[in-house]
Scaffold this motif. Structure first.
Motif, PDB file in Angstrom:
ATOM      1  N   UNK A   1       0.837  -1.202   0.000  1.00 35.46           N
ATOM      2  CA  UNK A   1       0.000   0.000   0.000  1.00 35.46           C
ATOM      3  C   UNK A   1       0.871   1.251   0.000  1.00 35.46           C
ATOM      4  N   UNK A   2       0.269   2.437  -0.201  1.00 36.95           N
ATOM      5  CA  UNK A   2       1.019   3.684  -0.077  1.00 36.95           C
ATOM      6  C   UNK A   2       1.675   3.796   1.304  1.00 36.95           C
ATOM      7  N   UNK A   3       2.909   4.381   1.342  1.00 40.76           N
ATOM      8  CA  UNK A   3       3.468   5.300   0.353  1.00 40.76           C
ATOM      9  C   UNK A   3       4.039   4.668  -0.903  1.00 40.76           C
ATOM     10  N   UNK A   4       4.006   3.335  -1.018  1.00 40.92           N
ATOM     11  CA  UNK A   4       4.392   2.747  -2.298  1.00 40.92           C
ATOM     12  C   UNK A   4       3.241   2.901  -3.283  1.00 40.92           C
ATOM     13  N   UNK A   5       3.579   3.285  -4.494  1.00 44.17           N
ATOM     14  CA  UNK A   5       2.583   3.306  -5.566  1.00 44.17           C
ATOM     15  C   UNK A   5       2.561   1.983  -6.310  1.00 44.17           C
ATOM     16  N   UNK A   6       3.512   1.094  -5.984  1.00 48.81           N
ATOM     17  CA  UNK A   6       3.676  -0.126  -6.754  1.00 48.81           C
ATOM     18  C   UNK A   6       2.482  -1.049  -6.707  1.00 48.81           C
ATOM     19  N   UNK A   7       1.952  -1.310  -5.504  1.00 48.08           N
ATOM     20  CA  UNK A   7       0.831  -2.230  -5.384  1.00 48.08           C
ATOM     21  C   UNK A   7      -0.385  -1.750  -6.141  1.00 48.08           C
ATOM     22  N   UNK A   8      -0.702  -0.462  -6.034  1.00 46.65           N
ATOM     23  CA  UNK A   8      -1.855   0.101  -6.741  1.00 46.65           C
ATOM     24  C   UNK A   8      -1.634   0.068  -8.248  1.00 46.65           C
ATOM     25  N   UNK A   9      -0.458   0.539  -8.711  1.00 46.93           N
ATOM     26  CA  UNK A   9      -0.226   0.654 -10.144  1.00 46.93           C
ATOM     27  C   UNK A   9      -0.200  -0.711 -10.818  1.00 46.93           C
ATOM     28  N   UNK A  10       0.435  -1.697 -10.190  1.00 49.42           N
ATOM     29  CA  UNK A  10       0.439  -3.047 -10.761  1.00 49.42           C
ATOM     30  C   UNK A  10      -0.983  -3.576 -10.835  1.00 49.42           C
ATOM     31  N   UNK A  11      -1.754  -3.378  -9.759  1.00 53.13           N
ATOM     32  CA  UNK A  11      -3.139  -3.850  -9.770  1.00 53.13           C
ATOM     33  C   UNK A  11      -3.963  -3.143 -10.842  1.00 53.13           C
ATOM     34  N   UNK A  12      -3.718  -1.850 -11.047  1.00 52.24           N
ATOM     35  CA  UNK A  12      -4.438  -1.134 -12.103  1.00 52.24           C
ATOM     36  C   UNK A  12      -4.089  -1.681 -13.484  1.00 52.24           C
ATOM     37  N   UNK A  13      -2.812  -1.893 -13.732  1.00 53.22           N
ATOM     38  CA  UNK A  13      -2.410  -2.431 -15.041  1.00 53.22           C
ATOM     39  C   UNK A  13      -3.064  -3.781 -15.276  1.00 53.22           C
ATOM     40  N   UNK A  14      -3.012  -4.662 -14.280  1.00 54.45           N
ATOM     41  CA  UNK A  14      -3.619  -5.981 -14.443  1.00 54.45           C
ATOM     42  C   UNK A  14      -5.133  -5.880 -14.600  1.00 54.45           C
ATOM     43  N   UNK A  15      -5.771  -5.010 -13.811  1.00 52.81           N
ATOM     44  CA  UNK A  15      -7.222  -4.863 -13.918  1.00 52.81           C
ATOM     45  C   UNK A  15      -7.657  -4.386 -15.288  1.00 52.81           C
ATOM     46  N   UNK A  16      -6.850  -3.519 -15.889  1.00 49.63           N
ATOM     47  CA  UNK A  16      -7.140  -3.051 -17.249  1.00 49.63           C
ATOM     48  C   UNK A  16      -6.900  -4.163 -18.263  1.00 49.63           C
ATOM     49  N   UNK A  17      -5.803  -4.908 -18.096  1.00 49.66           N
ATOM     50  CA  UNK A  17      -5.490  -5.988 -19.037  1.00 49.66           C
ATOM     51  C   UNK A  17      -6.465  -7.149 -18.926  1.00 49.66           C
ATOM     52  N   UNK A  18      -7.146  -7.258 -17.781  1.00 46.35           N
ATOM     53  CA  UNK A  18      -8.095  -8.364 -17.614  1.00 46.35           C
ATOM     54  C   UNK A  18      -9.251  -8.277 -18.609  1.00 46.35           C
ATOM     55  N   UNK A  19      -9.464  -7.115 -19.181  1.00 43.95           N
ATOM     56  CA  UNK A  19     -10.525  -6.971 -20.180  1.00 43.95           C
ATOM     57  C   UNK A  19     -10.108  -7.541 -21.535  1.00 43.95           C
ATOM     58  N   UNK A  20      -8.844  -7.956 -21.658  1.00 40.28           N
ATOM     59  CA  UNK A  20      -8.327  -8.518 -22.902  1.00 40.28           C
ATOM     60  C   UNK A  20      -7.909  -9.962 -22.689  1.00 40.28           C
ATOM     61  N   UNK A  21      -7.900 -10.741 -23.752  1.00 41.89           N
ATOM     62  CA  UNK A  21      -7.401 -12.112 -23.705  1.00 41.89           C
ATOM     63  C   UNK A  21      -5.900 -12.078 -23.930  1.00 41.89           C
ATOM     64  N   UNK A  22      -5.160 -11.767 -22.868  1.00 40.37           N
ATOM     65  CA  UNK A  22      -3.718 -11.643 -22.998  1.00 40.37           C
ATOM     66  C   UNK A  22      -3.064 -12.970 -23.337  1.00 40.37           C
TER      67      UNK A  22
END
Length: 587
Positions: A298-319
């Motif tokens: 969690x914050x102050x790291x942005x890593x957990x949120x940003x990785x989860x956002x990227x994956x959540x967006x990619x989940x809409x595609x058949x990667x």
């Protein structure tokens, strides 16, 4: 360099490897060993390993062996993490150590817990800290070199707190491998020698010059046995008296004197700053991806949120159907733009800013963000979104990155796991070495240098006691039965987010083994150009991406992915071939 076709292995058919190629003898910590040379974009599977009982994947063979030694003695994943971190302080001093900070994500078999050992700004710190006399932001290295950039270190407190909660072996025992190596010495590796050869500022510090360099100022040669009796004494004090020996007394006084005594760029850290430092337990950032649950910091790291956002967006595609190539790169880069746009606006130390974590990883919000991606055309520069559950006003965007970083992934024989990313920010930190034998971080330069933009306060501005935003993304993945599936993380500054996201797609969608996943070409966007790793197959994707309107840059991306995956027959690990690490364990 091409990845050989035979390296494209699938986890479903991946059997246990022999450890002979990466195993170190139990006496190797007492006998200096020179690791294999590093090729920055090499593609040899020197770091791969497998084991049936436990595993450590870390950035240096001696550090990994220290962790395996502790695991073989019946230690927990946290016990091993203490040993690995302290040996990394010796053999990879440019990247992490007790003069810096870390984030730990821990799996106890039922629950994911995270500990924040990030450095803090001294009580005297003000938002204008990195403004010059002309009121403009200082140049980066003007700010870095010296005491001004040093944050209150958190790593020792984090290690002690984690060991108190989840350690099995005595505190002294898990520190002993590093003490032994500091006293007996280790051989300078090609990587450490190469980085010293490129370093412009470190030799100006008298203590560092005497330790790392010859009398004529040249770096000590590859294979030179480097001993650190001062650090051995420091570690013995910590072993005997706990973290208080670091945060009070002679060691603390040495830290403060080193920070405040810099001749041209002194800092303002005090003994009270050190004495008052505390580790913070934070709720893990967890979200679904396919049938998996991905948990990070969690914050102050942005890593957990940003990785989860990227994956959540990619989940809409058949990667899984896309496979590595320009089409997959398009979607990963576009998802990265959206994640980095939100990161810049919303994420900072939650003690100072109400970060809308729940809204930023909300599945509905991420679907709406994914709908902004055109399959045939890059969006160029993404704008931040408007996530639900906000309780704050909008700040100005800012940027903060770290480069002097390392990562370890560990699984013990009881199935508990540690994913820990650890840093001193830039390579060799603030270029200050204490008489106590360790380098100090320059973590405060992870804050925004400008406290305001367009009349708005910057979320990641300097403030007293505040923790600078990070991109570190230690990650643990659970399967559909809430069982441990993977432990992943990487160093690499703000590129960490893209490194980890790429590796998770490779593991979870493409079902590649961890070594191949780590060694795949790096790619992504930080809401600027689409960045492809130079010298790899990704260069061949450039034309296809440019046809979709991407501005493409070929850059060096020296990641350090360390990943372990749990299979029906045991543990399979990978250590990024761009560095000198290995994945080893016990059978």
């Amino acid at each position: 360099m091409a990845i050989r076709a035979s390296r494209w292995l699938n986890l479903a058919g991946f059997g246990l490897l022999s450890l002979a190629s990466v195993s170190l003898t139990s006496a190797s910590l007492a006998q200096p060993v020179a690791p294999s040379p590093e090729a920055p974009t090499g593609r040899i599977a020197k770091g791969a390993g497998a084991a049936t009982k436990d595993m450590v994947a870390a950035a240096n063979p001696l550090a990994a062996q220290a962790g395996r030694e502790i695991l073989a003695a019946g230690g927990s994943a946290v016990d091993a993490a203490v040993a690995v971190q302290l040996v990394l302080n010796l053999v990879e001093p440019q990247s992490s150590g007790i003069g810096g900070g870390a984030f730990m994500v821990f799996w106890d078999g039922k629950t994911v817990t995270t500990l924040d050992g990030r450095e803090t700004a001294p009580a005297a710190a003000k938002p204008e800290r990195f403004l010059g006399a002309d009121g403009k932001p200082m140049k980066f290295y003007e700010a870095v070199v010296g005491g001004r950039s040093v944050g209150v270190p958190g790593t020792v407190r984090l290690l002690e707190e984690a060991h108190r909660r989840w350690g099995k072996l005595p505190w002294r025992q898990v520190i002993e491998p590093a003490i032994r190596l500091a006293e007996d010495g280790f051989s300078i590796s090609p990587r450490l020698n190469g980085l010293l050869s490129q370093e412009k500022y470190l030799a100006a510090n008298p203590v560092a010059r005497a330790y790392f360099f010859e009398a004529d100022g040249t770096p000590k040669a590859v294979g030179t046995v480097l001993k650190n009796p001062a650090l051995a004494r420091t570690l013995r004090a910590i072993a005997e008296k706990g973290a208080d020996a670091f945060y009070t007394g002679e060691i603390a006084e040495d830290i403060v004197a080193t920070v405040t005594g810099h001749p041209t760029n002194p800092g303002d850290m005090t003994l009270d700053d050190l004495k008052n430092y505390k580790v913070v337990e934070r709720e893990a950032v967890c979200g679904p991806y396919r049938v998996y649950k991905v948990c990070g910091m969690a914050p102050p790291s942005s890593g957990g949120i940003a990785v989860q956002q990227i994956l959540g967006i990619l989940e809409t595609r058949d990667m899984a159907a896309l496979k590595p190539g320009p089409e997959a790169a398009h979607w990963i880069a576009e998802a990265g733009r959206l994640a980095f746009a939100d990161r810049a606006l919303y994420v900072a130390d939650p003690a100072f800013v109400n970060v809308p974590v729940k809204g930023l990883i909300d599945p509905g919000y991420l679907k709406s963000r994914a709908a902004l991606i055109d399959p045939d055309k890059s969006m160029g520069k993404a704008k931040p979104g408007d996530p639900p559950f906000q309780k704050t006003f909008l700040f100005a965007p800012s940027e903060g990155i770290e480069f002097g970083t390392s990562h370890m992934s560990i699984v013990d024989r009881d199935g508990r796991a540690v994913s820990m990313t650890t840093t001193i920010e830039d390579g060799f930190g603030a270029r200050l070495m204490t008489k106590s034998g360790f380098l100090l971080n320059n973590e405060l330069t992870d804050f925004s240098f400008a406290p305001e933009e367009d009349g708005k306060p910057v979320a990641n501005r300097v403030e007293a006691g505040k923790r600078p935003r990070s991109s570190m993304a230690p990650t643990i993945v659970l399967d559909q039965g809430d069982k441990l599936y993977a432990v992943v993380g990487s160093p690499g500054g703000s590129l960490i987010i893209n490194y980890v996201a790429k590796t998770l797609v490779a593991l979870l969608d493409w079902k590649l083994d961890p070594q191949v996943a780590a060694d795949l070409p790096n790619l992504g966007s930080r809401n600027g150009p689409t960045e492809l790793e130079a010298g790899t197959e990704a260069e061949g994707w450039k034309a296809g991406l440019e046809a979709k309107g991407h501005e493409v840059k070929l850059i060096d991306q020296n990641s350090g992915i360390h990943a372990i995956v749990v299979t029906p027959t045991g543990l399979v690990g990978g250590a990024d071939s761009r560095r000198e690490g290995v994945a080893i364990g016990n059978n």
